[in-house]
Design a protein around this motif. Structure first.
Motif, short mmCIF file in Angstrom:
data_model
loop_
_atom_site.label_atom_id
_atom_site.label_comp_id
_atom_site.label_asym_id
_atom_site.label_seq_id
_atom_site.Cartn_x
_atom_site.Cartn_y
_atom_site.Cartn_z
N TYR A 141 45.52 45.63 38.32
CA TYR A 141 45.29 46.53 39.44
C TYR A 141 44.53 45.83 40.57
O TYR A 141 44.77 46.08 41.75
N LEU A 142 43.60 44.93 40.20
CA LEU A 142 42.86 44.18 41.21
C LEU A 142 43.81 43.30 42.01
O LEU A 142 43.75 43.26 43.24
N PHE A 143 44.73 42.61 41.32
CA PHE A 143 45.69 41.74 41.99
C PHE A 143 46.71 42.54 42.78
O PHE A 143 47.42 41.98 43.61
N SER A 144 46.81 43.84 42.50
CA SER A 144 47.71 44.71 43.26
C SER A 144 46.97 45.45 44.37
O SER A 144 47.51 46.37 44.98
N ALA A 145 45.72 45.03 44.60
CA ALA A 145 44.87 45.62 45.65
C ALA A 145 44.56 47.09 45.41
O ALA A 145 44.21 47.81 46.33
N GLN A 146 44.67 47.54 44.15
CA GLN A 146 44.28 48.91 43.81
C GLN A 146 42.89 48.83 43.19
O GLN A 146 42.71 48.98 41.98
N TYR A 147 41.91 48.58 44.04
CA TYR A 147 40.58 48.23 43.58
C TYR A 147 39.87 49.39 42.86
O TYR A 147 39.12 49.17 41.91
N SER A 148 40.10 50.61 43.30
CA SER A 148 39.44 51.75 42.67
C SER A 148 39.87 51.90 41.21
O SER A 148 39.04 52.16 40.33
N LYS A 149 41.16 51.73 40.96
CA LYS A 149 41.65 51.81 39.57
C LYS A 149 41.05 50.68 38.74
O LYS A 149 40.67 50.87 37.58
N SER A 150 41.01 49.50 39.33
CA SER A 150 40.42 48.36 38.62
C SER A 150 38.97 48.65 38.24
O SER A 150 38.54 48.38 37.11
N ILE A 151 38.22 49.23 39.16
CA ILE A 151 36.82 49.57 38.91
C ILE A 151 36.70 50.57 37.76
O ILE A 151 35.86 50.42 36.86
N ASN A 152 37.55 51.59 37.75
CA ASN A 152 37.50 52.60 36.69
C ASN A 152 37.73 51.98 35.31
O ASN A 152 37.03 52.30 34.34
N TYR A 153 38.73 51.10 35.21
CA TYR A 153 39.02 50.47 33.92
C TYR A 153 37.89 49.55 33.48
O TYR A 153 37.57 49.47 32.29
N LEU A 154 37.29 48.84 34.42
CA LEU A 154 36.17 47.96 34.06
C LEU A 154 34.96 48.77 33.61
O LEU A 154 34.24 48.35 32.69
N LEU A 155 34.72 49.91 34.23
CA LEU A 155 33.63 50.78 33.78
C LEU A 155 33.86 51.25 32.35
O LEU A 155 32.93 51.28 31.53
N ASP A 156 35.11 51.59 32.03
CA ASP A 156 35.44 51.99 30.65
C ASP A 156 35.24 50.83 29.69
O ASP A 156 34.71 51.01 28.58
N ALA A 157 35.69 49.63 30.09
CA ALA A 157 35.54 48.45 29.23
C ALA A 157 34.07 48.15 28.97
O ALA A 157 33.67 47.82 27.85
N PHE A 158 33.26 48.29 30.02
CA PHE A 158 31.82 48.03 29.86
C PHE A 158 31.19 49.01 28.88
O PHE A 158 30.36 48.64 28.05
N GLU A 159 31.60 50.27 28.98
CA GLU A 159 31.06 51.29 28.08
C GLU A 159 31.37 50.95 26.62
O GLU A 159 30.50 51.04 25.75
N VAL A 160 32.61 50.53 26.33
CA VAL A 160 32.98 50.16 24.96
C VAL A 160 32.18 48.94 24.50
O VAL A 160 31.75 48.86 23.35
N SER A 161 31.95 47.99 25.41
CA SER A 161 31.18 46.79 25.04
C SER A 161 29.73 47.14 24.71
O SER A 161 29.12 46.51 23.84
N VAL A 162 29.19 48.14 25.40
CA VAL A 162 27.81 48.57 25.12
C VAL A 162 27.74 49.26 23.76
O VAL A 162 26.83 49.00 22.96
N TRP A 163 28.70 50.14 23.48
CA TRP A 163 28.74 50.82 22.19
C TRP A 163 28.76 49.82 21.03
O TRP A 163 28.19 50.07 19.98
N ASN A 164 29.44 48.71 21.23
CA ASN A 164 29.64 47.75 20.14
C ASN A 164 28.75 46.50 20.28
O ASN A 164 28.91 45.54 19.52
N ASP A 165 27.82 46.55 21.25
CA ASP A 165 26.83 45.49 21.42
C ASP A 165 27.46 44.12 21.62
O ASP A 165 27.00 43.12 21.07
#
Length: 650
Positions: free
Chosen positions: A201-225
């Motif tokens: 999505y970032l490479f497709s210039a859809q930055y807002s979608k890219s941000i949403n997915y990265l926020l989700d990925a970060f949340e999972v990484s925090v849950w699993n340390d």
């Protein structure tokens, strides 16, 4: 009684056969050589980085195991591991050779390992440019995995990862990865899946979608340390904020990386952090930040510190150009050039592109507009467009060449740079712009050819147009130039608007509010209640749909106000109206969304989507004041959400 006895014997025999098979499979696994087994256990897990950092060690050990084993199943797994090692080493021919050896052992029986081999052969084929063969191997792997959902998801991710290398199949990648997202995955695989989606999505210039997915990925990484992944995701998120012109969020995301992890991976985000600091806190603050970094590494001479010294001086020069300070920019640029020339062997040759560009920018800033400068810009553009510079830096360089080309009235160069930028981001919205830009290019090309005709023809042309009426011709030329400038202005203006909702970006909002300094404004922050859980259950496509619904309802309610989408899921509304009148509009908006009855079974009380809001008001004198009142309104929004759904706080 005899029948019962026979039935019992049949059942007993069946269980014995199943037990023997299970024991056989277990023995097969237990007989795997230790290094092969260790390697296979790390593939597709958080420990895969350990493999990449120790390829030679694993290759030598597993090759020794191949020589020392006669067990067919162990040999298959060892050959597969060696193939994977060579693939990581980008030696795809050698990798394929090992995979074929693994397939040749017990070739009549296609098990899970066979599917894994086809998966990796597909990966290799695509990297070798054999796209059709890659799809063939992908389908063979699907057949081998059949109903093994976990392996199918692993295949989908690996295949998407390979297709991303080609840059030509982003729609297919999104479809494949979105199908993965709806299924239960292992945490590491889920994170990698979300990160790859965010990258596409970032490479497709859809930055807002890219941000949403990265926020989700970060949340999972925090849950699993997963601390190492948290750093990588945080940097990716900060860079996405920067590209989306959410400069405040970029600073809030990237600056803690510097404080927490020091100079680790600094080369990936240093430029974005410095430029964001300028946009949020001003030129002086950004220069001070860069000076502090320069002092911290001044007496160190490792390659990293040399690179950092160079970038500090270069960025100071670039920021000075942005501030129309050509003399100061020249001082910083000379320092950067001295560092580059002294350490050319340890600094990447492409860093010289920035030196060339800023040197030209300074000349233009001083008012020089010669044909020689234009030719240098054209030459520099060609080098940048064909290079393999990091994606974000390449976009930034092309954007600045576009801006300079427009200042120099060189529209054909602007067209070429815009076209290259569009090809990089693969953005459909830009494709529409290029239809008009193509007309610009063709007409300016014609103008350029006309300027190169012989003096004799020019003289004849001037005599002819005199008889036709110079006034009419001048009018036509002026009108044509105005149309070109209008088209360019229209293209530039689109950068100020969010692609999903056509509301203002946050930076565009701040720029528009500057004319209200000294006046009292009312700030309203609106958000769907529990949108994140809605996205997880109903999918991001439905999430985008209801965000557009909310955007339209806000526009219908706040008809004279400034409206901006912020961080993907917040809307900021700024009004010159009184807080009391804005409260009435907020009440109307909440009721309108409630009455639309957007089904959401996750909310037990209302069984529908609702919104909450927070308001603040005050006199603004600077962008810092705007920040302050938005934060107050955001705090009031959080208070509203704690009180329950479908409410607001003043």
């Amino acid at each position: 009684m005899v029948l019962k006895s026979k039935s019992f014997k049949a059942i007993l025999i069946f269980f014995i056969i199943v037990t023997v098979i299970c024991i056989g499979l277990a023995v097969d696994y237990l007989t795997l050589p230790p290094m092969t087994k260790d390697f296979l256990n790390k593939i597709g897990t958080i420990q895969e980085d350990d493999l990449k950092n120790n390829l030679k060690f694993y290759r030598d050990k597993i090759q020794q195991e191949v020589k020392g084993t006669g067990h067919r199943d162990a040999l298959k797994h060892s050959y597969f591991s060696l193939g994977y090692i060579e693939s990581l080493n980008e030696d795809y021919n050698q990798s394929n050779d090992y995979y074929y050896r693994a397939l040749s052992i017990d070739s009549l029986h296609c098990d899970t390992l066979c599917g894994m081999v086809y998966r990796e052969l597909s990966f290799n084929a695509i990297h070798q440019g054999q796209i059709e063969k890659g799809f063939e191997y992908y389908n063979l792997a699907l057949q081998a995995f059949k109903d093994d959902e976990a392996e199918v998801m692993s295949l989908n991710y690996r295949f998407s990862q390979a297709l991303d290398y080609t840059k030509d199949y982003r729609a297919q990648i999104i479809k494949i990865l979105e199908s993965n997202k709806t299924k239960k995955q292992e945490p590491f695989q889920e994170i990698q899946n979300l990160r790859l989606l965010a990258k596409i999505y970032l490479f497709s210039a859809q930055y807002s979608k890219s941000i949403n997915y990265l926020l989700d990925a970060f949340e999972v990484s925090v849950w699993n340390d997963y601390k190492n992944l948290q750093r990588a995701i945080t940097i990716e998120l900060g860079n996405a904020y920067f590209l989306n012109k959410n400069y405040e969020e970029a600073v809030e995301t990237l600056y803690p990386c510097l404080l927490r992890w020091g100079d680790v991976d600094l080369n990936i985000y240093f430029e974005q952090l410095a430029k964001s600091l300028r946009m949020v806190y001003g030129y002086d603050h950004a220069i001070e930040f860069l000076n502090q970094h320069s002092e911290s590494v001044k007496n160190l001479m490792t390659d990293h510190e040399i690179w950092l010294q160079f970038w500090v001086e270069l960025l100071q020069a670039e920021l000075s150009v942005f501030e129309n300070k050509p003399e100061i920019a020249r001082i910083y640029l000379n320092r950067a050039q001295a560092i580059y020339e002294k350490n050319a062997t340890s600094l990447h040759a492409m860093l010289n592109y920035w030196i060339e560009k800023i040197d030209l920018d300074i000349l233009v800033l001083k008012g020089e507009k010669s044909d020689q400068i234009l030719e240098q810009y054209i030459d520099l553009y060609k080098k940048i467009a064909s290079s393999d510079i990091y994606f974000i830096s390449k976009i930034s360089l092309l954007d600045e060449i576009i801006n300079q080309s427009l200042k120099l009235n060189h529209y054909s160069l602007a067209y070429d740079a815009m076209k290259s930028r569009a090809q990089i981001v693969d953005n459909e919205l830009l494709d529409d712009d290029l239809i008009d830009l193509n007309e610009i290019y063709l007409k300016t090309k014609e103008e350029r050819q006309n300027r190169n005709v012989s003096k004799r023809i020019v003289l004849f042309f001037m005599i002819s147009i005199t008889t036709m009426g110079i006034g009419s011709i001048v009018y036509l030329i002026s009108n044509h130039k105005k149309r070109i400038l209008d088209l360019v202005t229209e293209v530039e203006a689109q950068k100020d608007f969010d692609s999903l909702t056509h509301t203002l970006t946050k930076s565009a909002l701040y720029n528009r509010l500057e004319k209200y300094f000294g006046q009292e404004l009312t700030f309203t922050v609106v958000q769907y209640d529990d949108l994140k859980r809605y996205n997880e259950v109903y999918g991001y496509l439905n999430g985008d749909h209801i965000i557009r619904i909310l955007s339209n309802q806000i526009k219908n309610t706040f008809t004279q106000e400034y409206i901006s989408r912020h961080s993907g899921h917040f809307f900021i509304i700024v009004s010159t109206d009184s807080k009391e009148n804005c409260v009435l509009k907020v009440k109307k908006l909440l009721q309108m969304i409630y009455d639309l009855n957007i089904i959401n079974t996750l909310v037990l009380e209302h069984r529908r989507m609702t919104v909450s809001a927070g308001l603040s008001s005050g006199i603004i004198h600077s962008k810092q004041d705007i920040d302050h009142y938005i934060k107050v309104a955001s705090h009031h929004l959080e208070v509203s959400r704690q009180r329950g759904c479908n409410t607001f706080t003043v």
